[in-house]
Design a protein around this motif. Structure first.
Motif, mmCIF file in Angstrom:
data_model
loop_
_atom_site.group_PDB
_atom_site.id
_atom_site.type_symbol
_atom_site.label_atom_id
_atom_site.label_comp_id
_atom_site.label_asym_id
_atom_site.label_seq_id
_atom_site.Cartn_x
_atom_site.Cartn_y
_atom_site.Cartn_z
ATOM 1 N N ASP A 181 29.657 40.966 34.195
ATOM 2 C CA ASP A 181 30.586 40.192 35.122
ATOM 3 C C ASP A 181 31.499 39.099 34.790
ATOM 4 O OD1 ASP A 181 29.012 40.745 37.237
ATOM 5 O OD2 ASP A 181 27.237 39.320 36.994
ATOM 6 N N PHE A 182 31.561 38.821 33.742
ATOM 7 C CA PHE A 182 32.509 37.967 32.923
ATOM 8 C C PHE A 182 33.795 38.961 32.966
ATOM 9 C CE2 PHE A 182 34.780 36.415 28.953
ATOM 10 C CZ PHE A 182 35.229 35.132 29.532
ATOM 11 N N ARG A 183 33.633 39.937 32.331
ATOM 12 C CA ARG A 183 34.890 40.958 31.949
ATOM 13 C C ARG A 183 35.422 41.383 33.550
ATOM 14 N NH1 ARG A 183 35.205 45.372 27.728
ATOM 15 N NH2 ARG A 183 34.940 43.887 26.731
ATOM 16 N N GLN A 184 34.717 41.575 34.316
ATOM 17 C CA GLN A 184 35.221 41.929 35.909
ATOM 18 C C GLN A 184 35.864 40.659 36.435
ATOM 19 O OE1 GLN A 184 32.015 43.319 38.157
ATOM 20 N NE2 GLN A 184 31.868 45.078 37.258
ATOM 21 N N THR A 185 35.494 39.533 36.170
ATOM 22 C CA THR A 185 36.027 38.226 36.463
ATOM 23 C C THR A 185 37.513 38.033 36.109
ATOM 24 O OG1 THR A 185 34.145 37.100 36.847
ATOM 25 C CG2 THR A 185 36.042 35.662 36.729
ATOM 26 N N LEU A 186 37.775 38.517 34.621
ATOM 27 C CA LEU A 186 39.048 38.342 34.164
ATOM 28 C C LEU A 186 39.684 39.449 34.531
ATOM 29 C CD1 LEU A 186 38.180 37.482 30.288
ATOM 30 C CD2 LEU A 186 38.552 35.905 32.333
ATOM 31 N N GLU A 187 39.362 40.530 34.791
ATOM 32 C CA GLU A 187 39.961 41.649 35.382
ATOM 33 C C GLU A 187 40.647 41.482 36.654
ATOM 34 O OE1 GLU A 187 37.510 45.025 35.522
ATOM 35 O OE2 GLU A 187 38.091 45.486 32.943
ATOM 36 N N LYS A 188 39.704 40.876 37.390
ATOM 37 C CA LYS A 188 40.099 40.088 39.009
ATOM 38 C C LYS A 188 41.202 39.209 38.842
ATOM 39 C CE LYS A 188 37.861 38.030 42.909
ATOM 40 N NZ LYS A 188 36.694 37.547 43.621
ATOM 41 N N LEU A 189 41.035 38.401 37.615
ATOM 42 C CA LEU A 189 42.015 37.444 37.601
ATOM 43 C C LEU A 189 43.544 37.764 37.024
ATOM 44 C CD1 LEU A 189 42.672 34.119 37.165
ATOM 45 C CD2 LEU A 189 41.797 34.224 34.890
ATOM 46 N N ALA A 190 43.550 38.997 36.515
ATOM 47 C CA ALA A 190 44.754 39.504 36.080
ATOM 48 C C ALA A 190 45.169 40.285 37.314
ATOM 49 C CB ALA A 190 44.490 40.692 35.021
ATOM 50 N N LEU A 191 44.530 40.675 38.107
ATOM 51 C CA LEU A 191 45.033 41.018 39.391
ATOM 52 C C LEU A 191 45.350 40.171 40.296
ATOM 53 C CD1 LEU A 191 42.416 43.793 40.338
ATOM 54 C CD2 LEU A 191 44.841 44.277 39.554
ATOM 55 N N TYR A 192 44.706 39.099 40.351
ATOM 56 C CA TYR A 192 45.001 37.854 41.046
ATOM 57 C C TYR A 192 46.589 37.344 40.787
ATOM 58 C CZ TYR A 192 44.071 33.282 43.235
ATOM 59 O OH TYR A 192 44.520 32.174 44.159
ATOM 60 N N LYS A 193 46.859 37.149 39.480
ATOM 61 C CA LYS A 193 48.112 36.726 38.906
ATOM 62 C C LYS A 193 49.380 37.681 38.785
ATOM 63 C CE LYS A 193 48.440 33.049 37.422
ATOM 64 N NZ LYS A 193 49.027 31.824 38.006
ATOM 65 N N ILE A 194 49.087 39.003 39.390
ATOM 66 C CA ILE A 194 50.252 39.889 39.233
ATOM 67 C C ILE A 194 51.492 39.133 40.278
ATOM 68 C CG2 ILE A 194 51.130 41.952 40.231
ATOM 69 C CD1 ILE A 194 48.468 43.405 39.374
ATOM 70 N N GLY A 195 52.522 39.195 39.637
ATOM 71 C CA GLY A 195 53.665 38.755 40.459
ATOM 72 C C GLY A 195 53.688 37.086 40.165
ATOM 73 N N ASP A 196 52.847 36.568 39.749
ATOM 74 C CA ASP A 196 52.881 34.969 39.663
ATOM 75 C C ASP A 196 52.957 34.811 37.990
ATOM 76 O OD1 ASP A 196 52.356 32.454 39.546
ATOM 77 O OD2 ASP A 196 50.441 32.360 40.403
ATOM 78 N N GLN A 197 54.503 34.081 37.815
ATOM 79 C CA GLN A 197 54.660 33.950 36.448
ATOM 80 C C GLN A 197 54.058 32.602 35.870
ATOM 81 O OE1 GLN A 197 55.990 36.186 34.732
ATOM 82 N NE2 GLN A 197 55.819 37.515 36.475
ATOM 83 N N THR A 198 53.406 31.837 36.729
ATOM 84 C CA THR A 198 52.994 30.514 36.163
ATOM 85 C C THR A 198 51.506 30.712 35.522
ATOM 86 O OG1 THR A 198 51.564 30.270 38.232
ATOM 87 C CG2 THR A 198 53.902 29.276 38.376
ATOM 88 N N PRO A 199 51.482 29.614 34.499
ATOM 89 C CA PRO A 199 50.097 29.864 33.698
ATOM 90 C C PRO A 199 48.998 29.892 34.737
ATOM 91 C CG PRO A 199 51.634 28.243 32.938
ATOM 92 C CD PRO A 199 52.225 28.291 34.249
ATOM 93 N N VAL A 200 47.981 30.475 33.918
ATOM 94 C CA VAL A 200 46.626 30.530 34.913
ATOM 95 C C VAL A 200 46.077 28.993 34.795
ATOM 96 C CG1 VAL A 200 44.314 31.258 34.829
ATOM 97 C CG2 VAL A 200 45.908 32.964 34.105
ATOM 98 N N SER A 201 45.593 28.689 35.953
ATOM 99 C CA SER A 201 45.084 27.319 36.025
ATOM 100 C C SER A 201 43.542 27.518 36.427
ATOM 101 C CB SER A 201 45.905 26.627 37.404
ATOM 102 O OG SER A 201 45.466 27.301 38.748
ATOM 103 N N SER A 202 43.092 25.940 36.346
ATOM 104 C CA SER A 202 41.562 26.026 36.843
ATOM 105 C C SER A 202 41.283 26.445 38.316
ATOM 106 C CB SER A 202 41.446 24.584 36.583
ATOM 107 O OG SER A 202 41.130 24.075 35.130
ATOM 108 N N GLU A 203 42.296 26.107 38.990
ATOM 109 C CA GLU A 203 41.988 26.499 40.457
ATOM 110 C C GLU A 203 42.002 28.348 40.412
ATOM 111 O OE1 GLU A 203 43.731 26.051 45.024
ATOM 112 O OE2 GLU A 203 44.755 24.969 43.042
ATOM 113 N N ASP A 204 42.952 28.853 39.629
ATOM 114 C CA ASP A 204 42.727 30.433 39.741
ATOM 115 C C ASP A 204 41.576 30.751 39.201
ATOM 116 O OD1 ASP A 204 45.474 30.545 40.472
ATOM 117 O OD2 ASP A 204 46.401 30.348 38.410
ATOM 118 N N VAL A 205 41.078 30.353 38.143
ATOM 119 C CA VAL A 205 39.654 30.735 37.502
ATOM 120 C C VAL A 205 38.602 30.468 38.629
ATOM 121 C CG1 VAL A 205 37.843 30.280 35.779
ATOM 122 C CG2 VAL A 205 40.332 30.025 35.213
ATOM 123 N N LEU A 206 38.653 29.187 39.373
ATOM 124 C CA LEU A 206 37.549 28.792 40.405
ATOM 125 C C LEU A 206 37.830 30.165 41.438
ATOM 126 C CD1 LEU A 206 35.429 27.060 41.108
ATOM 127 C CD2 LEU A 206 37.093 25.799 42.397
#
Length: 341
Positions: A181-206
């Motif tokens: 699940d952790f690995r899938q969450t990080l893969e989901k996070l990578a897709l979530y940030k596509i096109g977004d150049q800002t650093p990953v935030s706590s809200e993104d993780v949540l």
């Protein structure tokens, strides 16, 4: 050759194609499966299985037909490229077969990847791989991933720019969910940030973290802890409609207020106490609970825990009072208590 945890990370990232094979063993089948997949992909690429350059067999099959491993080791595939023989659920009973294969291995043969459960230091199979000059033995433990492992997983998922708070949250998340699940969450996070150049935030993780049962009652818990008694009625109707049991709601509420009490009692302050909480609290929820603990204070939280203990006893007793009404009354009392000085 036995690999340390640090050397194992390097091997997982880039498996040595000049060695005969590797043994992965340990109590956590999920973690072993993830590492085994990394190794095989590193050796034969993502298309290796489709090109029939991966041969699978179980330890039980190998015990019945000892020639399987050697035949697969020397076989020539239809497609060019490296090959792998994967043996799963191995035990000490295949040690002799594995020994023959390792010592007969030559460059150009398929590499051997073997997975096993927990193996004692006296295990013959483990000793074989630890002592062989052209093979590796790697223990996979059920411990939470280290910072280095998390950074390696982030890099593989394509996540490079992570804020300090977000990294803290990712580390906390890695200790609360299983590795898959952790690995899938990080893969989901990578897709979530596509096109977004800002650093990953706590809200993104949540936003990308798996939903939990507790998330369904978080609104109620925060409403109570922040003293918004007038908002409780509609929320309780929603909770009842979702079929959440009053005793379960009592348990969630007790856990929440115990965490607040531990934080408020911490010598280093509420923020330090929340940081020590187990399971870890991450994202905006961490800051919110810190404020709640500070606003309540240790002594009022002790009173709140007393109310919750009495309520829990009533819910579990032979009382004929409607249980959801009993729980709602307790929550209203707590919400009103939040404003007292």
């Amino acid at each position: 050759m036995k690999l340390s945890a640090r050397d194992a990370l390097s091997y997982f990232a880039k498996p040595d194609k000049g060695k005969a094979g590797v043994l992965l063993y340990g109590p956590d089948a999920m973690r072993i499966a993830i590492r085994r997949q990394e190794i095989i992909e590193g050796l034969i690429g993502k298309q290796g299985e489709e090109e029939m350059r991966l041969t699978r067999m179980s330890g039980a099959e190998l015990r019945k037909d000892k020639a399987l491993l050697m035949d697969a080791l020397k076989a020539q595939g239809f497609f060019p490229g490296a090959r792998v023989v994967f043996v799963e659920d191995a035990t000490d009973q295949i040690t002799d077969v594995a020994k023959d294969a390792l010592f007969d291995w030559r460059e150009g043969d398929a590499q051997i990847v073997i997975t096993a459960g927990s193996l004692k230091a006296s295990s013959k199979l483990r000793k074989l791989f630890e002592g062989h000059p052209s093979a590796y033995a790697i223990a996979i433990y059920a411990d939470p991933p280290s910072r280095a492992e998390i950074e390696a997983t982030l890099a593989k998922a394509g996540i490079k720019d992570v804020s300090r708070d977000a990294m803290t949250d990712i580390e906390a998340l890695s200790r609360t969910i299983d590795p898959g699940d952790f690995r899938q969450t990080l893969e989901k996070l990578a897709l979530y940030k596509i096109g977004d150049q800002t650093p990953v935030s706590s809200e993104d993780v949540l936003n990308c973290a798996p939903a939990t049962t507790e998330a369904e009652v978080d609104d109620v818990l925060n409403t109570v802890a922040e003293g918004r008694a007038n908002e409780l009625g509609p929320l309780m109707l929603k909770i009842a409609g979702q079929g959440i049991d009053p005793v379960a709601l009592s348990i969630f509420t007790m856990r929440h207020f115990r965490t607040l009490h531990a934080a408020a009692s911490d010598p280093g302050g509420a923020a330090s106490g929340i940081a020590r909480a187990r399971p870890p609290i991450f994202g905006p929820r961490r800051d919110r609970m810190t404020r709640q603990a500070q606003n309540w204070g240790m002594y009022k939280l002790e009173t709140a825990l007393g109310i919750l203990t009495d309520t829990d006893l009533t819910l579990r007793s032979a009382s004929k009072a409607p249980t959801m009404a009993v729980m709602e009354r307790a929550l209203i009392r707590l919400a009103m208590l939040a404003h007292r000085r």
